[in-house]
Motif scaffolding. Structure first.
Motif, PDB file in Angstrom:
ATOM      1  N   ARG A 363      36.950  86.277 -69.323  1.00 25.65           N
ATOM      2  CA  ARG A 363      36.084  85.499 -70.212  1.00 25.65           C
ATOM      3  C   ARG A 363      35.804  86.216 -71.537  1.00 25.65           C
ATOM      4  O   ARG A 363      35.718  85.574 -72.581  1.00 25.65           O
ATOM      5  CB  ARG A 363      34.779  85.156 -69.513  1.00 25.65           C
ATOM      6  CG  ARG A 363      34.969  84.189 -68.366  1.00 25.65           C
ATOM      7  CD  ARG A 363      33.669  83.553 -67.926  1.00 25.65           C
ATOM      8  NE  ARG A 363      33.919  82.640 -66.819  1.00 25.65           N
ATOM      9  CZ  ARG A 363      33.040  81.794 -66.331  1.00 25.65           C
ATOM     10  NH1 ARG A 363      31.830  81.746 -66.850  1.00 25.65           N
ATOM     11  NH2 ARG A 363      33.339  80.995 -65.327  1.00 25.65           N
ATOM     12  N   VAL A 364      35.607  87.501 -71.496  1.00 28.00           N
ATOM     13  CA  VAL A 364      35.337  88.233 -72.738  1.00 28.00           C
ATOM     14  C   VAL A 364      36.518  88.090 -73.687  1.00 28.00           C
ATOM     15  O   VAL A 364      36.363  87.816 -74.889  1.00 28.00           O
ATOM     16  CB  VAL A 364      35.046  89.717 -72.443  1.00 28.00           C
ATOM     17  CG1 VAL A 364      34.956  90.514 -73.736  1.00 28.00           C
ATOM     18  CG2 VAL A 364      33.762  89.864 -71.641  1.00 28.00           C
ATOM     19  N   GLN A 365      37.719  88.245 -73.149  1.00 27.83           N
ATOM     20  CA  GLN A 365      38.921  88.148 -73.969  1.00 27.83           C
ATOM     21  C   GLN A 365      39.145  86.721 -74.471  1.00 27.83           C
ATOM     22  O   GLN A 365      39.509  86.501 -75.633  1.00 27.83           O
ATOM     23  CB  GLN A 365      40.138  88.617 -73.161  1.00 27.83           C
ATOM     24  CG  GLN A 365      40.084  90.084 -72.753  1.00 27.83           C
ATOM     25  CD  GLN A 365      39.314  90.337 -71.447  1.00 27.83           C
ATOM     26  OE1 GLN A 365      38.506  89.521 -71.012  1.00 27.83           O
ATOM     27  NE2 GLN A 365      39.588  91.482 -70.831  1.00 27.83           N
ATOM     28  N   ALA A 366      38.906  85.719 -73.591  1.00 30.51           N
ATOM     29  CA  ALA A 366      39.091  84.321 -73.984  1.00 30.51           C
ATOM     30  C   ALA A 366      38.114  83.936 -75.087  1.00 30.51           C
ATOM     31  O   ALA A 366      38.469  83.226 -76.041  1.00 30.51           O
ATOM     32  CB  ALA A 366      38.924  83.412 -72.772  1.00 30.51           C
ATOM     33  N   ASP A 367      36.889  84.399 -74.978  1.00 30.55           N
ATOM     34  CA  ASP A 367      35.895  84.096 -76.006  1.00 30.55           C
ATOM     35  C   ASP A 367      36.226  84.774 -77.328  1.00 30.55           C
ATOM     36  O   ASP A 367      36.070  84.181 -78.401  1.00 30.55           O
ATOM     37  CB  ASP A 367      34.511  84.533 -75.528  1.00 30.55           C
ATOM     38  CG  ASP A 367      33.790  83.421 -74.780  1.00 30.55           C
ATOM     39  OD1 ASP A 367      34.467  82.500 -74.288  1.00 30.55           O
ATOM     40  OD2 ASP A 367      32.556  83.468 -74.688  1.00 30.55           O
ATOM     41  N   ALA A 368      36.663  86.019 -77.254  1.00 28.04           N
ATOM     42  CA  ALA A 368      36.988  86.757 -78.474  1.00 28.04           C
ATOM     43  C   ALA A 368      38.103  86.054 -79.253  1.00 28.04           C
ATOM     44  O   ALA A 368      38.091  86.022 -80.487  1.00 28.04           O
ATOM     45  CB  ALA A 368      37.384  88.190 -78.141  1.00 28.04           C
ATOM     46  N   ALA A 369      39.044  85.465 -78.524  1.00 30.33           N
ATOM     47  CA  ALA A 369      40.150  84.758 -79.176  1.00 30.33           C
ATOM     48  C   ALA A 369      39.663  83.540 -79.952  1.00 30.33           C
ATOM     49  O   ALA A 369      40.335  83.068 -80.875  1.00 30.33           O
ATOM     50  CB  ALA A 369      41.183  84.343 -78.133  1.00 30.33           C
TER      51      ALA A 369
END
Length: 477
Positions: A363-369
């Motif tokens: 989720r952290v990576q998906a949100d950052a994108a």
């Protein structure tokens, strides 16, 4: 009342033990926090015995009995303020950050007393609690948890259990923005509020974006509202300036001038209307809270006063082409996601599936994108869909902390829950204090019982199904 009795002494001793990260201008470098749920927005499921003793009720459909603040105030109009005043004194808090759920009715002038029923007097208790947090060096997020008109159906956390959701209207967006203007002003003017570093726009809106018309515009106006107030207070907002001269008399005069001036995109028609409506409310609150420096806005023009973080639920909280809150950003912004496995839809109800899912969480990576960074997990806990052993809860706590610490950090739901015969085993998986006592949660929140708990679960081929749902799960829905 029992839920928060003994609190101030515990706040003072745990702050030193648990606050392992020094706060920065825009909050701690890494958030290790707890929610103060059921303090200023009461949720009866968390304190069933106390709620019953107050005269509240419990039923399967919370809209059909006295199971919310609205229903309680409607049923007991003559005694509600006294009953809730006994519940409100805060003497306990968590680690380096607390998230404080608030209802719109804490700003009493926003309540239509002909149709809306809520207890009064909460603002003073908020001021007192924030002063204790400030003394303890603990930072705070003011979370607009219960919105005017109700933002989600059938939930106690909205203050009124009802299927009639009316927040997503111009009228209630406007009331929420006036609330925002008032809370932003108080946060900058009242020294008791110095611990506040963020204001959250809406807790857990409807997930289906097709059912939230106008929400994207509200997100932009929420940020505009915060930044407009800050500019009027003489606070530097990156990339923004005023194109009109402020009076040197007092803050309400500054609001009135802004309300009648044509300005930048920040001072659009709606924001000018919000500022105009906030003036009489602020006039009363300044007197109520004893905010002396409200008469001297020039005293606020100094380099140490910085913009608040505008806090949103992240874009992945909604689906069906939702508005991206990152598009609203002016100045500092932060994003919130809530993840509860106990309500289903995230992983199969087994220890193996839970650990495989959480250890591969992206989720952290998906949100950052999508520009939703920094991200923190503003609600999570230890509840499961199956009977969890003590051995598993040690692993479950560590694995979630590892996953959520990939981002800005985490805020546990809840600091404390009732321990009673009626509550049963509730506190074992919902109470941060009980988790500390049992050892599932470590005394230093940045540490783990087993920092290698995820080693054998990472990159498992079975994780793909469990991670496809990025929308999270609400506490009671």
């Amino acid at each position: 009342m029992k839920v928060y009795g003994a609190l101030l002494a515990l706040l003072q001793c745990t702050a030193t033990i648990l606050a392992s990260v020094a706060p920065s201008i825009s909050g701690p470098d890494k958030i290790y926090g707890v929610n103060l749920g059921s303090w200023l927005v009461l949720e009866a499921w968390m304190l069933p015995a106390e709620w019953a003793a107050m005269g509240g009720e419990t039923c399967d459909d919370c809209s059909q009995c006295i199971a919310s603040e609205f229903a309680y105030a409607q049923a007991y109009p003559k005694t509600v303020d006294f009953a809730f005043a006994k519940h409100w004194p805060l003497k306990d808090a968590g680690i380096n950050t607390v998230r404080i759920p608030l209802g719109y009715w804490i700003i009493e002038a926003l309540v239509d007393r002909k149709t809306e029923y809520f207890p009064r007097g909460g603002l003073r208790y908020l001021q007192r609690g924030l002063n204790w947090l400030k003394t303890a060096g603990i930072q705070a997020i003011l979370d607009h948890h219960a919105l005017p008109g109700v933002q989600t159906a059938g939930q106690q956390f909205t203050g009124r259990c009802t299927q009639d959701v009316e927040f997503y209207t111009d009228y209630n967006y406007h009331r929420a923005l006036v609330w925002t203007a008032v809370m932003t002003t108080i946060s900058h003017l009242d020294p008791s509020f110095d611990s506040v570093f963020a204001i959250e726009a809406v807790n857990e809106p409807i997930m289906d974006a097709t059912k939230t018309p106008g929400y994207g515009d509200f997100q932009k106006n929420f940020v505009n509202c915060i930044r407009a107030v800050e500019l009027l207070l003489g606070i530097t907002v990156p990339g923004e300036t005023l194109n009109f001269k402020l009076p040197s008399t007092n803050i309400t005069d500054a609001f009135n001038v802004a309300a009648s001036s044509s300005g930048s995109n920040i001072f659009n028609d709606e924001i000018r209307s919000v500022l105009k409506d906030a003036v009489p409310i602020l006039t009363g609150i300044v007197l109520e809270l004893g905010i002396l420096n409200a008469q001297f806005p020039s005293a606020l023009v100094h380099s140490q006063r910085t913009p608040l973080v505008a806090n949103f639920m992240d874009i992945n909280w909604q689906h069906n082409n939702p508005a991206n809150p990152a598009d609203a950003a002016i100045g500092p912004q932060g994003y919130d996601n809530h993840l509860y496995y106990s309500f289903g839809g995230v992983a199969d109800p087994t220890e193996e599936a839970y650990l495989t899912s959480i250890c591969n969480l992206q989720r952290v990576q998906a949100d950052a994108a999508l520009g939703n960074t920094p991200l923190w997990f503003g609600e999570w806990g230890l509840p499961t869909q199956f009977q969890a052993s003590d051995e598993f809860l040690f692993k479950w706590a560590d694995a979630q902390k590892l996953a959520y610490s990939q981002g800005k950090g985490w805020i546990f739901w809840n600091f404390k829950t009732e321990i009673s015969e009626q509550a049963g085993d509730l506190s074992r998986q919902w109470s941060y204090l009980d988790g500390l006592k049992r050892g599932y949660l470590t005394q230093d929140p940045s540490q783990y019982n087993d920092a290698r708990v995820c080693d054998s679960y990472r990159n498992s081929s079975t994780s793909k199904r469990t991670n496809q749902d990025l929308t999270g799960a609400s506490r009671l829905g």
